[in-house]
Structures are given as structure tokens and as C-alpha cells.
Design a protein around this motif. Sequence first.
Motif, PDB file in Angstrom:
ATOM      1  N   GLN A   1       0.839  -1.198   0.000  1.00 37.36           N
ATOM      2  CA  GLN A   1       0.000   0.000   0.000  1.00 37.36           C
ATOM      3  C   GLN A   1       0.870   1.242   0.000  1.00 37.36           C
ATOM      4  OE1 GLN A   1      -3.125   0.099   2.858  1.00 37.36           O
ATOM      5  NE2 GLN A   1      -3.469   2.277   2.610  1.00 37.36           N
ATOM      6  N   LYS A   2       0.596   2.137  -0.932  1.00 35.92           N
ATOM      7  CA  LYS A   2       1.272   3.426  -0.979  1.00 35.92           C
ATOM      8  C   LYS A   2       0.175   4.473  -1.044  1.00 35.92           C
ATOM      9  CE  LYS A   2       4.298   6.176  -3.965  1.00 35.92           C
ATOM     10  NZ  LYS A   2       3.307   7.100  -4.512  1.00 35.92           N
ATOM     11  N   SER A   3      -0.083   5.127   0.074  1.00 35.42           N
ATOM     12  CA  SER A   3      -1.211   6.033   0.234  1.00 35.42           C
ATOM     13  C   SER A   3      -2.496   5.339  -0.237  1.00 35.42           C
ATOM     14  CB  SER A   3      -0.947   7.363  -0.490  1.00 35.42           C
ATOM     15  OG  SER A   3      -0.848   7.161  -1.883  1.00 35.42           O
ATOM     16  N   HIS A   4      -3.101   5.808  -1.312  1.00 35.64           N
ATOM     17  CA  HIS A   4      -4.369   5.241  -1.771  1.00 35.64           C
ATOM     18  C   HIS A   4      -4.160   4.237  -2.901  1.00 35.64           C
ATOM     19  CE1 HIS A   4      -3.234   8.479  -4.385  1.00 35.64           C
ATOM     20  NE2 HIS A   4      -4.152   8.166  -5.253  1.00 35.64           N
ATOM     21  N   ILE A   5      -2.916   3.832  -3.149  1.00 34.75           N
ATOM     22  CA  ILE A   5      -2.621   2.906  -4.235  1.00 34.75           C
ATOM     23  C   ILE A   5      -2.228   1.552  -3.646  1.00 34.75           C
ATOM     24  CG2 ILE A   5      -1.240   2.527  -6.316  1.00 34.75           C
ATOM     25  CD1 ILE A   5      -0.544   5.611  -6.020  1.00 34.75           C
ATOM     26  N   HIS A   6      -2.865   0.513  -4.134  1.00 29.76           N
ATOM     27  CA  HIS A   6      -2.585  -0.832  -3.646  1.00 29.76           C
ATOM     28  C   HIS A   6      -2.013  -1.673  -4.779  1.00 29.76           C
ATOM     29  CE1 HIS A   6      -5.286   0.123  -0.218  1.00 29.76           C
ATOM     30  NE2 HIS A   6      -6.010   0.713  -1.143  1.00 29.76           N
ATOM     31  N   ARG A   7      -1.055  -2.518  -4.442  1.00 30.88           N
ATOM     32  CA  ARG A   7      -0.476  -3.443  -5.423  1.00 30.88           C
ATOM     33  C   ARG A   7      -0.628  -4.864  -4.886  1.00 30.88           C
ATOM     34  NH1 ARG A   7       4.264  -6.287  -6.526  1.00 30.88           N
ATOM     35  NH2 ARG A   7       4.925  -6.292  -8.726  1.00 30.88           N
ATOM     36  N   THR A   8      -1.289  -5.691  -5.660  1.00 33.90           N
ATOM     37  CA  THR A   8      -1.542  -7.072  -5.252  1.00 33.90           C
ATOM     38  C   THR A   8      -1.127  -8.019  -6.376  1.00 33.90           C
ATOM     39  OG1 THR A   8      -3.452  -6.343  -3.959  1.00 33.90           O
ATOM     40  CG2 THR A   8      -3.325  -8.687  -4.484  1.00 33.90           C
ATOM     41  N   VAL A   9      -0.443  -9.083  -6.023  1.00 27.71           N
ATOM     42  CA  VAL A   9      -0.073 -10.108  -7.007  1.00 27.71           C
ATOM     43  C   VAL A   9      -0.951 -11.324  -6.778  1.00 27.71           C
ATOM     44  CG1 VAL A   9       1.778 -11.505  -7.974  1.00 27.71           C
ATOM     45  CG2 VAL A   9       2.303  -9.252  -7.006  1.00 27.71           C
ATOM     46  N   LEU A  10      -1.719 -11.697  -7.807  1.00 32.22           N
ATOM     47  CA  LEU A  10      -2.603 -12.855  -7.691  1.00 32.22           C
ATOM     48  C   LEU A  10      -1.808 -14.154  -7.855  1.00 32.22           C
ATOM     49  CD1 LEU A  10      -5.732 -11.638  -9.697  1.00 32.22           C
ATOM     50  CD2 LEU A  10      -5.100 -11.203  -7.323  1.00 32.22           C
ATOM     51  N   ASP A  11      -2.440 -15.257  -7.500  1.00 34.46           N
ATOM     52  CA  ASP A  11      -1.758 -16.554  -7.534  1.00 34.46           C
ATOM     53  C   ASP A  11      -1.235 -16.914  -8.918  1.00 34.46           C
ATOM     54  OD1 ASP A  11      -2.354 -16.787  -4.895  1.00 34.46           O
ATOM     55  OD2 ASP A  11      -4.040 -18.168  -5.158  1.00 34.46           O
ATOM     56  N   ASN A  12      -1.933 -16.485  -9.965  1.00 35.29           N
ATOM     57  CA  ASN A  12      -1.510 -16.849 -11.321  1.00 35.29           C
ATOM     58  C   ASN A  12      -0.524 -15.854 -11.930  1.00 35.29           C
ATOM     59  OD1 ASN A  12      -3.233 -14.710 -11.721  1.00 35.29           O
ATOM     60  ND2 ASN A  12      -4.675 -15.804 -13.048  1.00 35.29           N
TER      61      ASN A  12
ATOM     62  N   LEU B   1      -3.190  -3.421  -9.710  1.00 36.41           N
ATOM     63  CA  LEU B   1      -2.999  -2.121  -9.062  1.00 36.41           C
ATOM     64  C   LEU B   1      -4.366  -1.474  -8.896  1.00 36.41           C
ATOM     65  CD1 LEU B   1      -0.045  -0.762 -11.248  1.00 36.41           C
ATOM     66  CD2 LEU B   1       0.112  -2.084  -9.137  1.00 36.41           C
ATOM     67  N   LEU B   2      -4.604  -0.916  -7.725  1.00 40.28           N
ATOM     68  CA  LEU B   2      -5.862  -0.210  -7.501  1.00 40.28           C
ATOM     69  C   LEU B   2      -5.589   1.168  -6.924  1.00 40.28           C
ATOM     70  CD1 LEU B   2      -8.951   0.030  -7.306  1.00 40.28           C
ATOM     71  CD2 LEU B   2      -8.767  -0.896  -4.998  1.00 40.28           C
ATOM     72  N   THR B   3      -6.116   2.186  -7.602  1.00 40.21           N
ATOM     73  CA  THR B   3      -6.105   3.548  -7.076  1.00 40.21           C
ATOM     74  C   THR B   3      -7.532   3.883  -6.664  1.00 40.21           C
ATOM     75  OG1 THR B   3      -4.368   4.113  -8.663  1.00 40.21           O
ATOM     76  CG2 THR B   3      -5.474   5.942  -7.563  1.00 40.21           C
ATOM     77  N   GLU B   4      -7.758   3.960  -5.363  1.00 46.74           N
ATOM     78  CA  GLU B   4      -9.106   4.268  -4.880  1.00 46.74           C
ATOM     79  C   GLU B   4      -9.374   5.764  -5.049  1.00 46.74           C
ATOM     80  OE1 GLU B   4     -10.653   2.343  -1.290  1.00 46.74           O
ATOM     81  OE2 GLU B   4      -8.658   1.437  -1.064  1.00 46.74           O
ATOM     82  N   ASN B   5     -10.457   6.067  -5.765  1.00 44.11           N
ATOM     83  CA  ASN B   5     -10.816   7.459  -6.019  1.00 44.11           C
ATOM     84  C   ASN B   5     -12.339   7.555  -6.035  1.00 44.11           C
ATOM     85  OD1 ASN B   5     -10.809  10.154  -6.689  1.00 44.11           O
ATOM     86  ND2 ASN B   5     -10.364   9.824  -8.854  1.00 44.11           N
ATOM     87  N   PRO B   6     -12.946   7.736  -4.867  1.00 45.10           N
ATOM     88  CA  PRO B   6     -14.400   7.657  -4.757  1.00 45.10           C
ATOM     89  C   PRO B   6     -15.148   8.916  -5.182  1.00 45.10           C
ATOM     90  CG  PRO B   6     -13.430   8.054  -2.597  1.00 45.10           C
ATOM     91  CD  PRO B   6     -12.281   7.920  -3.560  1.00 45.10           C
TER      92      PRO B   6
ATOM     93  N   TYR C   1       0.090   4.444 -13.518  1.00 44.89           N
ATOM     94  CA  TYR C   1       0.594   3.430 -12.587  1.00 44.89           C
ATOM     95  C   TYR C   1       0.785   2.083 -13.277  1.00 44.89           C
ATOM     96  CZ  TYR C   1      -0.326   6.887  -8.974  1.00 44.89           C
ATOM     97  OH  TYR C   1      -0.322   8.039  -8.225  1.00 44.89           O
ATOM     98  N   GLY C   2      -0.131   1.735 -14.176  1.00 45.18           N
ATOM     99  CA  GLY C   2       0.024   0.499 -14.928  1.00 45.18           C
ATOM    100  C   GLY C   2       1.227   0.541 -15.854  1.00 45.18           C
ATOM    101  N   TRP C   3       1.441   1.700 -16.458  1.00 45.41           N
ATOM    102  CA  TRP C   3       2.581   1.895 -17.367  1.00 45.41           C
ATOM    103  C   TRP C   3       3.891   1.731 -16.603  1.00 45.41           C
ATOM    104  CZ3 TRP C   3       4.734   7.280 -18.616  1.00 45.41           C
ATOM    105  CH2 TRP C   3       5.648   7.224 -19.677  1.00 45.41           C
ATOM    106  N   TYR C   4       3.996   2.349 -15.451  1.00 44.71           N
ATOM    107  CA  TYR C   4       5.218   2.198 -14.657  1.00 44.71           C
ATOM    108  C   TYR C   4       5.444   0.739 -14.261  1.00 44.71           C
ATOM    109  CZ  TYR C   4       5.597   7.298 -14.093  1.00 44.71           C
ATOM    110  OH  TYR C   4       5.739   8.640 -14.311  1.00 44.71           O
ATOM    111  N   GLU C   5       4.368   0.056 -13.927  1.00 49.61           N
ATOM    112  CA  GLU C   5       4.503  -1.350 -13.514  1.00 49.61           C
ATOM    113  C   GLU C   5       4.947  -2.228 -14.675  1.00 49.61           C
ATOM    114  OE1 GLU C   5       4.653  -4.513 -11.014  1.00 49.61           O
ATOM    115  OE2 GLU C   5       4.083  -2.496 -10.321  1.00 49.61           O
ATOM    116  N   ILE C   6       4.366  -2.034 -15.853  1.00 47.61           N
ATOM    117  CA  ILE C   6       4.702  -2.895 -16.991  1.00 47.61           C
ATOM    118  C   ILE C   6       6.128  -2.636 -17.462  1.00 47.61           C
ATOM    119  CG2 ILE C   6       3.990  -1.519 -19.009  1.00 47.61           C
ATOM    120  CD1 ILE C   6       3.003  -5.188 -18.391  1.00 47.61           C
ATOM    121  N   LEU C   7       6.643  -1.415 -17.237  1.00 46.45           N
ATOM    122  CA  LEU C   7       8.037  -1.108 -17.588  1.00 46.45           C
ATOM    123  C   LEU C   7       9.020  -1.609 -16.540  1.00 46.45           C
ATOM    124  CD1 LEU C   7       7.808   2.550 -19.007  1.00 46.45           C
ATOM    125  CD2 LEU C   7       7.875   0.398 -20.275  1.00 46.45           C
ATOM    126  N   GLY C   8       8.487  -2.141 -15.426  1.00 45.59           N
ATOM    127  CA  GLY C   8       9.356  -2.668 -14.383  1.00 45.59           C
ATOM    128  C   GLY C   8       9.847  -1.623 -13.412  1.00 45.59           C
TER     129      GLY C   8
END
Length: 424
Positions: free
Chosen positions: A6-17, A22-27, A369-376
Motif C-alpha cells: 500500500q502506498k497512500s491510496h494505491i494498492h499493489r496485489t499479485v494474484l496466484d496466477n 494495481l488499484l487507485t481508490e478514487n471515490p 501506474y500500470g505503465w510504470y509497472e509494466i516497464l518494471g
Amino acid sequence: MTTSLQKSHIHRTVLDNGIVLLLTENPTADIIAARIFIRAGSCYENREHAGLAHLLSAVLTKGCEGLSSLQIAEQVESIGAHLSTDTAADYFQVSLKTVTSDFADILALAGKILRSPTLPEVEVELERRIALQDIRSQKEHPFSIAFEQLRQVMYQDHPYAMSALGNESTMSCITRGDLVQFHQTYFRPDNLVISIAGRITLDDAVAVVKEVFGDWQAPANTPLPKLNLPNLTVQPQQVILPQQTQQSIVMLGYIGAAVTSPDYAALKLLSTYLGNGLSSRLFVELREKRGLAYEVSASYPTRLFPATFVVYMGTAPENTQVALSGLHTEVDLLYNKPLTELDLQAAKNKILGQYALGKQTNGQLAQIYGWYEILGLGIEFDQEFQELIANVNADDAMTIASRYLQKPYVSLVGQEEAVRNAVL
């Protein structure tokens, strides 16, 4: 088993597969946007199949198991949602946007499209014809021609040499079987990042992603292919294409740094200082003061591998030589004379202000956030990038300019006498 960061309102979760969620909560608005990234951009094509990823992105939504192209379109449009596909050099992506209550349905549809596209032969041929028209259309635009020949000479055998569309020869020879093989090779859960932003909790996001993708498994004992890219060597040369145009296109190109390089931030700042907007150095000096340019700018895209640092100008044919000299002089100043504190800070303010404005919508948040993740790079790069830019000083900028910006490749397109006489 999943792990979560968890980084502030951003969550990173790796599923079993292997899927990274990545989730950015923005209500604040009743909207959810998502980006699904796959490491399968044009860098992953064979040279003889250049344009394959683009063609796959055009055909992917034209049918999936149990649904025709029209049925897919009706499902999306009947609820006012958005679903599209796109490809870049370093990744392939699917984009979604919908109201919160319809998100599960649209994500399920995206899952079908990703996992079991039918890639109908008739749609492949239709999209190929459209791509070929686009390729031919680009040949009518002097800027596209100049950039294409610059990229070819700079990158040689590296995939970055090719347009995302490929060329007429490569696009014409891609078969449906090639698309199927590419899809089967790269579209797998351990090669996927799903980035969601909007009015949804972490638990609900994990649940809906598991519902759609949880039973998807990577093929056993089949590792992902590793990219084997050639090393780039700087061998500057000048390429010209005489053409009956109303203006000359003048380009200087340099092989810059990848986003993972410690030199990236300084080059990004120098590109902004040189050619971003009406207050940029090139615009003020070459257009406003000297009246040389119809258009003038600089470009330095963020890439996983060494990116092009390009400055370019459109100018009157009779000004071709002086425009080329003017561009060269302005770039040379970057390593011969330190930026003033005022210029340095102005460039920082501009790039950081534009960066902040680029993170306003759920779509933009899911994208970055997805772009940064896919670039490693990881979601931490959001903060790191801003710190890296803020920490560049005048000496750093000069040193990096000296390292990368001394030996330009030159690309000229314009009337024959003008471009042949314009020699550095």
C-alpha cells in the motif's frame, strides 16, 4: 496467495496466477477506469512481421468466443461504456471505462476478448487494408518521412527502427496464424498488469479480477521468450530525401537513455527546456527572434530501451541550411554553457506541472501506474520521477548533454536543391 503493498491510496496485489493488480481508490466520481497491460508491444515482433502487434490490437475486439464483432460493440455501447485496444513499442494495452455498477460486466467482456479472441479472417483482411492505407498516407507527410528515415538509420536492426504499423511489405505478409501465435505466446496471466482507478474498494477489485481471470493459468514449463536486442552504437550520418514540398523538414536525432538509466531525468528536463511549448528555447530563439520556423520542437519519449532525443523544425526551403545550423547551435549550447538557475527552474516547473495535470482523471491514474509497472519501474516511480527532476542541477544537465548530444544523426526532407545544399 497474494501479497499487497500500500502506498497512500494505491494498492499493489499479485494474484496466484501472476497477474499484478494495481488499484487507485478514487471515490469522488461514480466512474471506474482500467488499463490492462501486456508485455507484447512492437518490440516483441519479428522484423519481418513488423506491424503485427498493431494489427492484433485492431482485430482483437472483432470477435471472441461466443460473441461477434457487432455483439461486442453492442454490449459496450448499450451501457455507454468504453473499451478499446492499442499498442506501443514496449507494451500492448486494453482500456476500459464505465460507471461503477457496470464495471464487472465490462471487465468480464474484456477478459473474454483477451483470453479467447476469434480473430476472424475477414476482419484481419479489413484491418490490414486500413493499416496499409495509413502506411501510404504517412508517405504523403514530410514530417513522417523525415522521422521514419531518421529512426531507421539510428536504430538499424533494433525493433525501435520500425513504425508501429511496419511497412507495406511486412504488413502485407502477416497471416492470421502469426496473430494467433503471438497471442498464444504473450497473452498469459504472468505477463499481465491490470490497473484500476475509481470508486471501488481493494476487496471488491480483487474479487472481480479473480472472477474474470482467476482460473487463467500460464502454460506449464513454457517460460516467456526473452528479448534479445542488439546493442546500439552511435554512427552519426546524414540522410536526405528530395521531395517537392512547400517546406523543408530538418531533424537532428541522438540516441538517448532508457527510462531505467540515471541519465533519464536530466535528458527529460533538457528536452522540455529546448522544445516544450511557446516559451521553450527553440521556439523563442529560432521562431520568435529569427523567424526561421513554421514549427519547431523537441521530443524525448519514455522508453524501456534507449530512446530518441530529437529536435526538429519545419522551415522555408531557402532557410534549410541556416535552420539546420541553428538547431545544431542550440543543442551544442546545452553542453557548452550551463543553464541559468532561472531557466532550469522554469523547465522543472513546466515538466512537473504538466506531470501533475496528467494525473487528474481515473483513466490517467490507471494509465500511469500500470505503465510504470509494466516497464518494471513500480508504482514508486511516480514519486521518484518528481524527485529526480527536482534534483537535476546545471552541472548535471551539462554533463548529460555532453554525454548524449554531441553527435547528431541528421534527416532532411524537402526540395532537392535546398536539402542537398544543407550540410553541417
